[in-house]
Design a protein around this motif. Structure first.
Motif, PDB file in Angstrom:
ATOM      1  N   GLU A  20      22.884 113.282  91.666  1.00 36.18           N
ATOM      2  CA  GLU A  20      22.203 113.157  92.690  1.00 36.18           C
ATOM      3  C   GLU A  20      21.532 114.260  92.113  1.00 36.18           C
ATOM      4  N   GLY A  21      21.418 114.694  90.786  1.00 40.57           N
ATOM      5  CA  GLY A  21      20.272 115.935  90.175  1.00 40.57           C
ATOM      6  C   GLY A  21      19.147 114.301  89.775  1.00 40.57           C
ATOM      7  N   ILE A  22      19.748 113.253  88.681  1.00 40.64           N
ATOM      8  CA  ILE A  22      18.396 112.656  88.992  1.00 40.64           C
ATOM      9  C   ILE A  22      17.942 112.259  89.794  1.00 40.64           C
ATOM     10  N   ALA A  23      19.244 111.569  90.858  1.00 39.24           N
ATOM     11  CA  ALA A  23      17.588 111.544  92.344  1.00 39.24           C
ATOM     12  C   ALA A  23      17.430 112.379  92.884  1.00 39.24           C
ATOM     13  N   GLN A  24      17.577 114.039  92.769  1.00 41.81           N
ATOM     14  CA  GLN A  24      16.562 114.749  93.289  1.00 41.81           C
ATOM     15  C   GLN A  24      15.248 114.698  93.106  1.00 41.81           C
ATOM     16  N   ARG A  25      15.680 114.979  91.003  1.00 39.81           N
ATOM     17  CA  ARG A  25      14.729 115.376  90.132  1.00 39.81           C
ATOM     18  C   ARG A  25      13.744 114.265  90.161  1.00 39.81           C
ATOM     19  N   LEU A  26      13.825 112.963  90.537  1.00 35.95           N
ATOM     20  CA  LEU A  26      12.585 111.787  90.355  1.00 35.95           C
ATOM     21  C   LEU A  26      12.026 111.589  91.986  1.00 35.95           C
ATOM     22  N   GLY A  27      13.643 111.798  92.794  1.00 41.32           N
ATOM     23  CA  GLY A  27      12.644 111.411  94.366  1.00 41.32           C
ATOM     24  C   GLY A  27      13.414 109.987  95.024  1.00 41.32           C
ATOM     25  N   TRP A  28      14.499 109.752  94.799  1.00 44.69           N
ATOM     26  CA  TRP A  28      14.612 108.520  94.748  1.00 44.69           C
ATOM     27  C   TRP A  28      16.013 108.951  95.246  1.00 44.69           C
ATOM     28  N   THR A  29      16.599 107.744  95.986  1.00 44.39           N
ATOM     29  CA  THR A  29      17.319 107.302  96.710  1.00 44.39           C
ATOM     30  C   THR A  29      18.545 107.030  95.893  1.00 44.39           C
ATOM     31  N   PHE A  30      19.779 108.146  97.074  1.00 44.33           N
ATOM     32  CA  PHE A  30      20.987 108.703  96.056  1.00 44.33           C
ATOM     33  C   PHE A  30      22.123 107.843  97.022  1.00 44.33           C
ATOM     34  N   ALA A  31      23.543 107.900  96.015  1.00 41.35           N
ATOM     35  CA  ALA A  31      24.306 106.528  97.343  1.00 41.35           C
ATOM     36  C   ALA A  31      25.311 107.530  96.639  1.00 41.35           C
ATOM     37  N   GLU A  32      26.414 107.811  96.888  1.00 40.92           N
ATOM     38  CA  GLU A  32      27.532 108.002  96.626  1.00 40.92           C
ATOM     39  C   GLU A  32      29.161 106.128  96.987  1.00 40.92           C
ATOM     40  N   ALA A  33      29.048 105.921  95.725  1.00 40.35           N
ATOM     41  CA  ALA A  33      30.274 104.936  95.848  1.00 40.35           C
ATOM     42  C   ALA A  33      31.450 104.845  96.097  1.00 40.35           C
ATOM     43  N   ASP A  34      31.816 105.905  96.577  1.00 34.92           N
ATOM     44  CA  ASP A  34      33.011 106.470  96.863  1.00 34.92           C
ATOM     45  C   ASP A  34      32.843 105.961  98.453  1.00 34.92           C
ATOM     46  N   GLN A  35      31.889 106.198  99.422  1.00 23.79           N
ATOM     47  CA  GLN A  35      31.241 106.329 100.392  1.00 23.79           C
ATOM     48  C   GLN A  35      31.779 104.193 101.057  1.00 23.79           C
ATOM     49  N   PHE A  36      31.453 103.681  99.768  1.00 28.14           N
ATOM     50  CA  PHE A  36      31.679 102.418  99.934  1.00 28.14           C
ATOM     51  C   PHE A  36      32.827 102.131 100.169  1.00 28.14           C
ATOM     52  N   HIS A  37      33.526 103.139  99.740  1.00 24.15           N
ATOM     53  CA  HIS A  37      34.952 101.953  99.755  1.00 24.15           C
ATOM     54  C   HIS A  37      35.830 101.786 101.613  1.00 24.15           C
ATOM     55  N   PRO A  38      36.547 100.260 101.047  1.00 23.61           N
ATOM     56  CA  PRO A  38      37.156 100.227 102.422  1.00 23.61           C
ATOM     57  C   PRO A  38      38.192 101.056 102.655  1.00 23.61           C
ATOM     58  N   GLN A  39      39.011 101.773 104.247  1.00 25.50           N
ATOM     59  CA  GLN A  39      39.392 102.729 104.319  1.00 25.50           C
ATOM     60  C   GLN A  39      41.340 102.088 103.414  1.00 25.50           C
ATOM     61  N   SER A  40      41.351 100.610 103.048  1.00 24.51           N
ATOM     62  CA  SER A  40      42.112 100.368 102.221  1.00 24.51           C
ATOM     63  C   SER A  40      42.376 101.347 101.103  1.00 24.51           C
ATOM     64  N   ASN A  41      41.075 100.805 100.156  1.00 25.28           N
ATOM     65  CA  ASN A  41      41.303 101.363  98.497  1.00 25.28           C
ATOM     66  C   ASN A  41      41.761 102.707  98.131  1.00 25.28           C
ATOM     67  N   ILE A  42      40.836 103.646  99.902  1.00 23.26           N
ATOM     68  CA  ILE A  42      41.288 104.894  99.975  1.00 23.26           C
ATOM     69  C   ILE A  42      42.610 105.579 100.108  1.00 23.26           C
ATOM     70  N   ASP A  43      43.387 105.072 100.738  1.00 27.61           N
ATOM     71  CA  ASP A  43      45.186 104.728 101.010  1.00 27.61           C
ATOM     72  C   ASP A  43      45.713 104.967  99.537  1.00 27.61           C
TER      73      ASP A  43
END
Length: 172
Positions: A20-43
């Motif tokens: 997040e710090g890198i993305a903010q400093r460079l003005g780039w688009t950030f994503a948290e990979a955990d948000q891409f996990h299907p529910q089965s992986n989270i479970d």
């Protein structure tokens, strides 16, 4: 050329904070990979069961697809993603390389001793990844190879220093 930075490491290494710090400093688009996990992986992880390669494959494809969509818009990206195995990193690089136009993936490995990261995880609240899976992550982790296009950061340093160092190395 679009640039895609993957801040990698085991759970609790601080990769999200650094990314997040890198993305903010460079003005780039950030994503948290955990948000891409299907529910089965989270479970599975919530239950204390480590993910295997079969669990991770669709998740990694989803990340690569997201990077491709951003690249199509000409956007550079920063992702916080464990990317524990070389094969996972190769998949991300290969899928980005298949995009039209020039693209590059840089891996930033947020790395530190088990005890330091375990202490961080102990104080962390609201995350589905239990501390009990940390050893399995260290066991799965394949260090970043010199030929993989990246570098390590020692997570024992303050986050602001890590972000500054990462931005310096990415932009040099």
């Amino acid at each position: 050329m679009t640039l895609h930075v993957v801040v990698m490491g085991v759970s609790g290494s601080g990769k999200s904070t650094v990314a997040e710090g890198i993305a903010q400093r460079l003005g780039w688009t950030f994503a948290e990979a955990d948000q891409f996990h299907p529910q089965s992986n989270i479970d599975k992880m919530t239950a204390g069961i480590p993910l295997d390669d079969e669990d991770r494959a669709p998740w990694l494809r989803g990340l690569a697809t997201w990077m491709a969509r951003q690249a199509a818009k000409g956007e550079d990206t920063v992702i916080a993603c464990s990317a524990l195995k070389r094969s996972y990193r190769t998949m991300l690089q290969r899928d980005v390389a298949a995009l039209d136009g020039p693209h590059r993936v840089v891996f930033v490995h947020a790395h530190g001793p088990f005890g330091v990261i375990a202490d961080r995880m102990e104080g962390r609240r609201g995350h589905f990844m239990p501390e009990s899976l940390l050893q399995s992550q260290f066991d799965t982790l394949e260090p970043l190879g010199a030929d993989e296009g990246g570098f390590e950061l020692d997570v024992r340093h303050p986050p602001d220093e890590l972000v500054t160092e990462a931005v310096r190395r990415i932009c040099s």
